[in-house]
Design an enzyme around this catalytic site. Structure first.
Site, PDB file in Angstrom:
ATOM      1  N   SER A 589       0.807  -1.226   0.000  1.00  0.00           N
ATOM      2  CA  SER A 589       0.000   0.000   0.000  1.00  0.00           C
ATOM      3  C   SER A 589       0.836   1.271   0.000  1.00  0.00           C
ATOM      4  O   SER A 589       0.276   2.348   0.104  1.00  0.00           O
ATOM      5  CB  SER A 589      -0.933   0.012   1.219  1.00  0.00           C
ATOM      6  OG  SER A 589      -0.187   0.031   2.418  1.00  0.00           O
ATOM      7  N   LYS A 632      -7.174   3.475   8.157  1.00  0.00           N
ATOM      8  CA  LYS A 632      -6.212   4.455   7.646  1.00  0.00           C
ATOM      9  C   LYS A 632      -6.784   5.867   7.681  1.00  0.00           C
ATOM     10  O   LYS A 632      -6.085   6.821   8.035  1.00  0.00           O
ATOM     11  CB  LYS A 632      -5.798   4.076   6.221  1.00  0.00           C
ATOM     12  CG  LYS A 632      -4.976   2.797   6.142  1.00  0.00           C
ATOM     13  CD  LYS A 632      -4.696   2.389   4.699  1.00  0.00           C
ATOM     14  CE  LYS A 632      -3.869   1.108   4.649  1.00  0.00           C
ATOM     15  NZ  LYS A 632      -3.614   0.652   3.270  1.00  0.00           N
TER      16      LYS A 632
END
Length: 682
Positions: A589, A632
């Site tokens: 990511s 996140k």
């Protein structure tokens, strides 16, 4: 009938006995042995278990009580008799009550509660269905008589005259049990049997015939009939066969339901939700921790040939629960040890497989035990650590991180009053203002769950207890404000990573997901004279290293698009570093974050400090989707980030995030790195 040996009734009382016969009489009068015999006969053991228990009892009669084999045999019989072969609890499937129980035990977790209520709703609908029997017989009297009998037993009955009508009835509404005659016009019983087995394999079939022969019985059973009866029909046997097949059919339908697997960070309530499910359904509950489990004998047991052999923990737990349909929580499943010494997950594959666990064989018991009635719930922090075949047998329900407002509500409603009582304080004597609770959460905890918060609340209560004694009791209500928290609790134990306040060249902010929730992570890039090396530091895993290589290769192949010199890498080294090098970092990511940091350094354009990134990059510059979006975004909000850039394919995950989490965050969805550059570089 008494099946142990007794004195012959014709034997003369005065006839002398041999020493062995005298010994046997003494043994038969032993109260322990007599009690075992009585319990075996009164236990209603299943048909395949009763002969084994009787054989073991006979063997025990011939064994010296002082012999070790006597104790082994006695313990084995005691274990057989202690298992709940026929004992079950009736499920309470009242959804309103279940919702009340879940809401009373847990605040938040709305998606999890919704999925559990759906699970219970399906079970409730299955339990309400009336069992359906289809009768196919060309004799009107036989159809009418059997219809009356089964309707009185509570079945929904349909009766037809031949196989053709039976197939039409099955197409309209499939039956659970088919009772069919062998000889019928149009389509006989064997033809009907073949059609039913082809199209409705789960339907139980009982074949009836007035021309019963061994050959016809064998033929019917080979073609798939479950039972075979001759006419005139023995109604007791027919009823028993119907109930047996119906139980099997209902078990197959029930087993199509999933095995639930709760996944998520520690302290999010996975184990306690399992207890709440058991309470809502009215079932017994026991928790089986699998952390550190290496030996499969822990679950399957040891064979009786070994000294000190005992059953596995699965059957031991069922024995303690006293019913054969408890809720079993397989806790910390991802902590099972898999190495060359053993792999206990192989046993879990059988236990959690609906096709196999109906005849689970424990090594100690050596007999099949039906685990199909057990509701298994597994928990894991990282489901990625589980073997793929094991994950395939379960439905994952993700427990997300708690938001700040949820933690505040949980602390105010549950944790603080409970901890005050545990520390000898009365909740009426203390008033923790919302700002104080918020300060305790933000400044003294750094987690996705609640365990750290509970510890900090307990620490606060200990300090308040000491202050109460120092000030003297009866001083009135003590109000705790936000400013008092730091004075009472002392220095903050955590360093909270915050967004940078000024833009810098070669510094980008990434978003990562860990076992403890989301965090922000900085990526630094510098260029120096060298010989075309890409230096990567910060304890990076293989996937992160490949992301960095991919980012650099894309920028080199598209140098003109980004106004870079074609030979910018010819006589240079590029160093990419992720701080906090003591922490291992891995995952797909950070691709666009690394690319932006390198591009910022090469173009001398600073990166906006209030922007954070999460997404992988391909060699063609496409931004690929990532997981853990909610955590996140929450990490970005805590750090003061204003804009989060995510892949376009994460749109669905963004829409499922609560409005409260997105309150002060702008989400920008992108498909290519060019879009990221326009949003991020000044």
């Amino acid at each position: 009938m008494k099946w142990f040996r007794k004195k012959n009734a014709e034997e003369s009382p005065s006839e002398p006995k041999s020493p062995s016969e005298k010994k046997e009489q003494v043994e038969l009068k032993d109260p322990v042995i007599e009690n075992l015999h009585k319990r075996i006969e009164e236990a209603y053991l299943p048909d395949q278990i009763l002969p084994v228990a009787r054989d073991e009892y006979e063997r025990l009669l011939k064994t010296e009580k002082s012999s070790p084999e006597f104790a082994i045999g006695q313990n084995y019989l005691e274990f057989i008799l202690s298992l709940p072969w026929n004992s079950t609890t009736k499920d309470d499937l009242d959804l309103t009550r279940a919702k009340e129980v879940l809401d009373a035990r847990h605040y938040g977790l709305s998606p999890v509660k919704e999925r559990i209520l759906e699970f219970l709703a399906v079970k409730s609908l299955h339990s309400r269905q009336q069992a359906k029997i289809l009768l196919a017989d060309d004799e009107v009297i036989a159809r009418e008589n059997l219809s009356i009998i089964f309707e009185q037993d509570g079945f929904a009955v349909r009766a037809v005259a031949n196989g053709i009508e039976a197939v039409a009835a099955m197409e309209n509404d499939p039956a659970d049990i088919l009772v069919t005659d062998l000889k019928m016009d149009g389509m006989d019983g064997l033809q009907l049997l073949q059609e039913v087995r082809r199209r409705w394999p789960d339907t139980g079939v009982i074949m009836l015939t007035g021309y019963a022969t061994v050959k016809s019985a064998v033929t019917a059973m080979m073609k798939g009939a479950d039972q075979y009866l001759g006419k005139p029909v023995n109604l007791t046997k027919l009823r028993d066969y119907v109930m047996e097949l119906l139980t099997k059919n209902q078990r197959i339908q029930h087993l199509r339901g999933p095995v639930l697997c709760f996944s998520g960070p520690p302290g999010t309530g996975k184990t306690s939700i399992g207890k709440a499910i058991a309470e809502a359904m009215g079932r017994k509950f026991f928790r089986l921790s699998l952390a550190g489990l290496r030996d499969e004998a822990e679950l399957r047991g040891h064979r009786r040939t070994y000294v000190g052999a005992m059953a596995g923990r699965i059957l031991q737990g069922i024995e303690k629960a006293g019913v054969r349909n408890p809720v079993i929580m397989l806790d910390e499943m991802d902590k099972v040890i898999q190495d060359f010494k053993g792999d206990a997950t192989s046993v879990l594959l059988e236990i959690l497989d609906p096709e196999q666990n109906s005849s689970f064989v424990d090594n100690y018991l050596g007999l099949p035990f039906d685990l199909s009635g057990v509701l298994f719930i597994a928990t894991a922090n990282m489901v990625e650590r589980l073997p793929a075949p094991l994950r395939d047998r379960m439905e994952e329900i993700e427990f997300s991180s708690y938001t700040l407002s949820e933690k505040q509500q949980i602390a105010t409603r549950f944790l603080i009053p409970e901890q005050l009582r545990q520390h000898g304080l009365s909740p009426k004597d203390f008033d923790l203002l919302p700002e104080a609770v918020r300060s305790l959460i933000v400044d003294y905890t750094r987690e996705a769950g609640l365990r750290g918060l509970e510890k900090q609340v307990a620490s606060l209560c200990r300090k308040l207890a000491r202050k109460t004694l120092a000030d003297g009791e009866g001083a009135g209500v003590l109000t705790v404000e936000a400013a008092d928290i730091k004075e009472i609790m002392g220095t903050t134990p955590h360093f909270n990573t915050a967004a940078k306040t000024e833009p810098k060249v070669g510094l980008a902010t990434g978003l990562v997901w860990t076992e403890n929730g989301g965090e922000i992570l900085f990526v630094e890039a510098v260029k120096m004279n060298g010989n075309k090396q890409l230096i990567l530091t910060g304890s990076l895993g293989e996937v992160l290293r490949e992301s960095a290589q991919t980012s650099l290769s894309f920028l080199r192949s598209n140098a003109e698009r980004f106004n870079l010199a074609p030979d910018f890498f010819e006589a240079s080294d590029i160093h990419v570093h992720l701080p906090a090098g003591a922490v291992t970092k891995e995952g797909p990511s950070a691709g666009i974050t690394i690319a932006i940091a390198i591009l910022s350094m090469l173009t001398d354009r600073p990166v906006r400090p209030d922007v954070a990134f999460s997404g992988e990059i391909s060699l063609l510059g496409e931004v690929l989707p990532v997981a853990g979006v909610r955590e996140k975004v929450m990490a970005a909000a805590r750090a003061g980030i204003k804009t989060v850039i995510l892949p376009k394919q994460c749109d669905y995950a963004v829409r499922s995030i609560e409005p409260e989490v997105l309150e002060n965050i702008e989400i920008r969805l992108v498909e290519r790195l060019d879009e990221v550059v326009e949003l991020a570089l000044i």
